[in-house]
Structure formats: C-alpha cells, structure tokens
Design a protein around this motif. Structure first.
Motif, PDB file in Angstrom:
ATOM      1  N   TYR A  42      17.168  99.176  69.973  1.00  0.00           N
ATOM      2  CA  TYR A  42      18.485  99.527  69.414  1.00  0.00           C
ATOM      3  C   TYR A  42      19.019  98.386  68.555  1.00  0.00           C
ATOM      4  CZ  TYR A  42      18.728 103.588  72.529  1.00  0.00           C
ATOM      5  OH  TYR A  42      18.494 104.786  73.164  1.00  0.00           O
ATOM      6  N   ASN A  43      18.871  97.173  69.032  1.00  0.00           N
ATOM      7  CA  ASN A  43      19.318  96.023  68.238  1.00  0.00           C
ATOM      8  C   ASN A  43      18.565  95.946  66.913  1.00  0.00           C
ATOM      9  OD1 ASN A  43      21.190  95.139  70.102  1.00  0.00           O
ATOM     10  ND2 ASN A  43      19.786  93.746  71.136  1.00  0.00           N
ATOM     11  N   ASP A  44      17.258  96.214  66.974  1.00  0.00           N
ATOM     12  CA  ASP A  44      16.446  96.171  65.758  1.00  0.00           C
ATOM     13  C   ASP A  44      16.924  97.203  64.728  1.00  0.00           C
ATOM     14  OD1 ASP A  44      14.933  94.215  66.952  1.00  0.00           O
ATOM     15  OD2 ASP A  44      13.265  95.556  67.487  1.00  0.00           O
ATOM     16  N   ALA A  45      17.506  98.304  65.228  1.00  0.00           N
ATOM     17  CA  ALA A  45      17.995  99.360  64.332  1.00  0.00           C
ATOM     18  C   ALA A  45      19.430  99.103  63.879  1.00  0.00           C
ATOM     19  CB  ALA A  45      17.908 100.712  65.028  1.00  0.00           C
ATOM     20  N   GLY A  46      19.984  97.961  64.278  1.00  0.00           N
ATOM     21  CA  GLY A  46      21.342  97.615  63.884  1.00  0.00           C
ATOM     22  C   GLY A  46      22.413  98.246  64.751  1.00  0.00           C
ATOM     23  N   VAL A  65      14.474 101.787  78.197  1.00  0.00           N
ATOM     24  CA  VAL A  65      13.416 100.986  77.583  1.00  0.00           C
ATOM     25  C   VAL A  65      13.844 100.535  76.186  1.00  0.00           C
ATOM     26  CG1 VAL A  65      11.078 101.053  76.643  1.00  0.00           C
ATOM     27  CG2 VAL A  65      11.535 101.977  78.920  1.00  0.00           C
ATOM     28  N   ALA A  66      14.432 101.443  75.414  1.00  0.00           N
ATOM     29  CA  ALA A  66      14.894 101.084  74.063  1.00  0.00           C
ATOM     30  C   ALA A  66      15.928  99.971  74.114  1.00  0.00           C
ATOM     31  CB  ALA A  66      15.472 102.308  73.362  1.00  0.00           C
ATOM     32  N   LEU A  67      16.802 100.017  75.113  1.00  0.00           N
ATOM     33  CA  LEU A  67      17.809  98.975  75.282  1.00  0.00           C
ATOM     34  C   LEU A  67      17.157  97.670  75.713  1.00  0.00           C
ATOM     35  CD1 LEU A  67      20.872  98.307  75.335  1.00  0.00           C
ATOM     36  CD2 LEU A  67      20.858  98.993  77.759  1.00  0.00           C
ATOM     37  N   ASP A  68      16.259  97.767  76.694  1.00  0.00           N
ATOM     38  CA  ASP A  68      15.637  96.581  77.268  1.00  0.00           C
ATOM     39  C   ASP A  68      14.704  95.882  76.282  1.00  0.00           C
ATOM     40  OD1 ASP A  68      15.384  95.263  80.077  1.00  0.00           O
ATOM     41  OD2 ASP A  68      13.312  95.374  79.349  1.00  0.00           O
ATOM     42  N   ASP A  71      28.520 100.206  67.006  1.00  0.00           N
ATOM     43  CA  ASP A  71      28.760 100.224  68.454  1.00  0.00           C
ATOM     44  C   ASP A  71      28.849 101.677  68.918  1.00  0.00           C
ATOM     45  OD1 ASP A  71      28.856  97.478  68.457  1.00  0.00           O
ATOM     46  OD2 ASP A  71      31.045  97.376  68.413  1.00  0.00           O
ATOM     47  N   VAL A  72      27.826 102.129  69.639  1.00  0.00           N
ATOM     48  CA  VAL A  72      27.785 103.519  70.073  1.00  0.00           C
ATOM     49  C   VAL A  72      27.454 103.607  71.556  1.00  0.00           C
ATOM     50  CG1 VAL A  72      27.177 104.426  67.803  1.00  0.00           C
ATOM     51  CG2 VAL A  72      25.357 103.765  69.392  1.00  0.00           C
ATOM     52  N   THR A  73      27.821 104.742  72.149  1.00  0.00           N
ATOM     53  CA  THR A  73      27.609 104.977  73.574  1.00  0.00           C
ATOM     54  C   THR A  73      26.920 106.318  73.764  1.00  0.00           C
ATOM     55  OG1 THR A  73      29.594 103.734  74.142  1.00  0.00           O
ATOM     56  CG2 THR A  73      28.736 105.231  75.819  1.00  0.00           C
ATOM     57  N   VAL A  75      24.201  99.465  71.678  1.00  0.00           N
ATOM     58  CA  VAL A  75      24.269 100.707  72.450  1.00  0.00           C
ATOM     59  C   VAL A  75      24.687 100.444  73.887  1.00  0.00           C
ATOM     60  CG1 VAL A  75      22.929 102.657  73.358  1.00  0.00           C
ATOM     61  CG2 VAL A  75      22.581 101.880  70.997  1.00  0.00           C
ATOM     62  N   THR A  76      25.609 101.258  74.354  1.00  0.00           N
ATOM     63  CA  THR A  76      26.001 101.268  75.761  1.00  0.00           C
ATOM     64  C   THR A  76      25.521 102.573  76.380  1.00  0.00           C
ATOM     65  OG1 THR A  76      27.985  99.950  75.340  1.00  0.00           O
ATOM     66  CG2 THR A  76      27.933 101.233  77.387  1.00  0.00           C
TER      67      THR A  76
END
Length: 374
Positions: free
Chosen positions: A306-310, A299-302, A281-283, A313-314
């Motif tokens: 980020y999820n794919d990288a484990g 775009v990475a969030l959408d 969990d990072v921000t 992200v906020t």
C-alpha cells in the motif's frame, strides 16, 4: 476450553454475513428438529448428492445460519423440487456432531476445518464425512469482494485503482505463501488458533485462485469480475432475496451487472496505468475480526504494498452490529469487503455502491454429512 474455541472460530465467519434481506424460504429452530439419527444410519460413500439432500430434507435436518448465504441452499432445494425449508443452525457445529442435523452448512475455510481436524476447537471427524459443493451443484454465489460508493470511485479513480493493485499484490503473495500469510494475520490480532489460521489460509487461497467451474485463475488475474459467475449470483439474488420495502424489491428485479459493478478500475489496476492517488489516507472495513479470510489486505499492509502505491491504509475489523455496506455508504470508511449478494441488496435499497474487484472466485459454502463406517 475446546468447546469455547469451537464457538469462537465458527462465530467469526457466520455472523459476518448479516444482511438486511430475508430469504423466501423458512427456517425452524434446531432445538425442535427431532431426535438424532442412530449410529450407522448415515450415508454410504458413493451415495448421490440428490439422494442425500432428499433424505435430509424429508427428515427436516438440513441446517443453515439464515443470515445471507441461505440463498444458495434455497436454490439447491429448488433444483431437486424440495420444500424451501431448513433448520436454523447455531454458530457452532454441535448440532452436526450430535446428529440433530444430517446436512449442516459449513464454509470450506472455517466450519469444515473444525469438523475434520482434531486441533484445538476441532471435532476430529477426518475423512469420515462427505460434502456437497454449491459450485458443483450449479447454485454457487460469489462472496468476498472489494467495493466503494460510485461517487467515491468517480471522484478518486486513481486511488481506487492503486488500492486494487496493492491489494491484489497482497493476495498474490498470500496465495503463494499461505502459512506466512496466516502468521501475518495472527500478528494483527487473530481470534482463532494458529493451527486453524493456517488451515483457513490454505482454503481461502483455493477460493481466490479457482473459479466456479474448477478452473485455475491466474495469479495475474486475481480480483477479476468473471461475467458468468457474477450473472449467476445476480440471478439467484433476484430469485431468492426478499426485501420488505416495495420500492427496493421492485428495483432489485431490474438491476443489471452494470448497475452493481464497474470493471474499469480493476482493468486500470491490472495494467498499472493509474496516476497519483487523489486521496492517500484510506480505510477498508472488513466483515469480521482479523483472520485469514482477509489475509491479502494484511499482507499488503505488512509488506508495504500500500505504501508503494502511495496509500496510507487503515484496516478496520468488523464484528457485532457493524455493517460494512452501511459504513461505506455513510462515508465512515472508503472501501469495504462484502458478499456480492449483500451489495446487490444494498443497491436495491438505494445505497449506490459498486464492486471494483471480486476477490473470491467461487463459493466457499458446502453441506457436510457423516459417512457410514465399515
């Protein structure tokens, strides 16, 4: 309403550059800059940059916000043996529009678009203006990067590499699909019009995929920390940033690139050779509100990179009196986006931050001027 939109859009990019350092040049309030140039007394096409800069300097009509990117302007004035003086420019382009300024500072992805375009908030000058590019003049400094504290990176190397990897995938997609990226940013609460957002996205993509010499940067090398550009930025920072604290000023003069950046995390990210993130969990703290300047992260969030990288992200927007370097330093957030010169100043003050990726590969600062019309 149109004038209000101008002010909002320009303020979005200008205020985000606040730093604790002050420049060694001086500025004057634009309200006291003198009368306007008469119509027809602008610059002919083909006039050299040197002649334009000298004329504007002699008239006392060169503008800059004076909140972090004036160092490039000061270096430019020094290049042409001119006084290190400029007019304090407001966060809109009205002083350019009404001829209070002959040369106004403009970011390619924001103010320049407002000057040229006639959409909501624009001034509609089109091709009746010219620009002086800091990259072409050899005084460019690097802007948006990704950084964290040295302690965080040492404790969480896989997290840092995973974050860089996913972020660069977001930037790659955004640069390949700027219109879609603009729409994604707008969905996260953009403060600028859809038309200007698309303009911003297309211009930001150029800063990410082109280096200071005008060479293309491979989409597989996004975020690289090119040695020559970084050294130029550090050298100019040492010359033009003036810090009030004597210890910080002394340390600034001794900093090397190895003190302020670490390429190993980007290299690990590029090779996809990192392990399971230590912290999931990072921000990340942005410099301002959601806009295409930061489109790669949205775009990475959408897109789920980020999820794919484990990672979970906020993205925290900036604004007001929020300092991204302070937020990272005190542990409020894990990562930040700042200009390289801001990080250099922060490290001189003892914050122990490190750049882990350089997103923008060239400066987005230009000086815009009006052209005489036949």
């Amino acid at each position: 309403m149109k004038k209000q939109m101008r002010a909002i859009a320009v303020f979005c990019a200008a205020v985000l550059m606040t730093v604790s350092a002050t420049a060694c040049g001086s500025s004057k309030d634009s309200s006291g800059s003198g009368g306007s140039a008469s119509k027809g007394s602008y610059f002919d096409k083909g006039t050299s940059s040197e002649d334009i800069i000298k004329a504007a300097s002699a008239a006392g009509k060169i503008g800059n916000w004076g909140i972090g990117n004036e160092y490039e302007l000061l270096a430019l004035l020094t290049k042409y043996d001119l006084p290190n003086e400029f007019v304090s420019q407001a966060f809109d382009m009205d002083s350019f529009d009404d001829d209070s300024l002959m040369l106004a500072s403009a970011m390619t992805y924001n103010e320049l678009g407002l000057v040229k375009n006639d959409y909501d908030g624009g001034y509609g000058y089109g091709d009746t203006v010219g620009t002086i590019d800091m990259n072409d003049e050899g005084v460019a400094m690097l802007e948006d990067n990704i950084f964290c504290t040295k302690a965080f990176a040492e404790k969480n190397p896989n997290t840092v590499a995973a974050f860089i990897s996913a972020s660069m995938k977001g930037w790659k997609y955004a640069c390949e699909n700027p219109d879609e990226a603009a729409e994604i940013v707008s969905n996260y609460g953009s403060s600028v019009s859809p038309e200007h957002q698309k303009y911003m996205a297309s211009e930001v993509a150029k800063l990410v995929t082109t280096d200071m010499s005008g060479n293309a940067v491979s989409l597989d090398d996004l975020g690289q920390m090119e040695e020559t550009a970084m050294q130029q930025t550090l050298d100019l920072a040492k010359q033009y940033i003036k810090l009030d604290d004597s210890a910080a000023a002394e340390k600034l003069g001794t900093l090397t690139l190895d003190d302020v950046r670490d390429t190993s995390y980007w290299e690990t990210a590029a090779s996809e050779s990192f392990g399971t993130p230590e912290k999931t969990d990072v921000t990340i703290q942005l410099k301002w509100l959601p806009q295409a300047q930061f489109m790669g992260y949205y775009v990475a969030l959408d897109k789920g990179y980020y999820n794919d990288a484990g990672l979970n992200v906020t993205i925290t927007p900036g604004g007001g009196d929020i300092s991204e370097t302070t937020a990272v330093y005190n542990g409020t957030v894990d990562f930040g986006v700042t200009w390289f010169c801001n990080l250099i100043s922060a490290d001189a003050a003892g914050m122990e931050l490190t750049e882990v990726a350089q997103v923008y590969q060239r400066s987005g600062l230009e000086l815009v001027y009006k052209l005489n019309q036949d």
